[in-house]
Write an enzyme that holds these catalytic residues in place. Sequence first.
Site, PDB file in Angstrom:
ATOM      1  CB  CYS A  65      -0.752   1.171  -3.572  1.00 28.61           C
ATOM      2  SG  CYS A  65       0.150   1.021  -5.140  1.00 28.61           S
ATOM      3  CB  CYS A  68       2.264  -2.935  -3.992  1.00 26.65           C
ATOM      4  SG  CYS A  68       2.294  -1.474  -2.911  1.00 26.65           S
ATOM      5  CB  CYS A 114       3.020   3.363  -3.923  1.00 18.98           C
ATOM      6  SG  CYS A 114       3.057   1.970  -2.771  1.00 18.98           S
ATOM      7  CB  CYS A 117       4.947  -0.870  -5.885  1.00 20.48           C
ATOM      8  SG  CYS A 117       3.517   0.207  -6.137  1.00 20.48           S
ATOM      9  CB  CYS A 137      -4.595  16.178  -6.167  1.00 14.81           C
ATOM     10  SG  CYS A 137      -5.813  16.362  -7.465  1.00 14.81           S
TER      11      CYS A 137
END
Length: 163
Positions: A65, A68, A114, A117, A137
């Site tokens: 991510c 984070c 995510c 976060c 995707c």
Amino acid sequence: MTNLAPDTANLSPSGYDLTPPDDAERSRLEADLNDEERRVLLAHGTEAPFCGTLLGEKRVGVFCCRECGLPLFKQDTKFESGTGWPSFSQPVDEAHVKAITDRSYGMVRTETRCARCDSHQGHVFPDGPPPSGLRYCINSVALTFVAEGEALPDPLGRGDGRA
């Protein structure tokens, strides 16, 4: 004295702390994003197809991510979908990616965020390769690529930067 050890109830099966950032941590993480990253990660935008910097990434490693640092997808689950966005057949850990029903633009899709976060990553569709049959995707700007052998990002200082 503050206990800095993560609450084991907030650990993913693969051992990552999924505790959401507090307000101060979130402000610091968001301040580090550029305008395009903010538009995609925070405002649920989409980058244009076939222009993402990670679309052609083929090195062995992990995609984390951008906000984070949580590991989301491994290179060996990435495949060429022809859609113009990096596509993956499964996450590093199912607990790292959460699915949200997205009814925007007159469609019903499954948005992926995510799990730590809550940043927008992309969407998941049921037209991927076996064995999962899924196609995650994902926007390139929502990810950071870490080559095998390099330390994972740990912007929250939680000890998640293991190689």
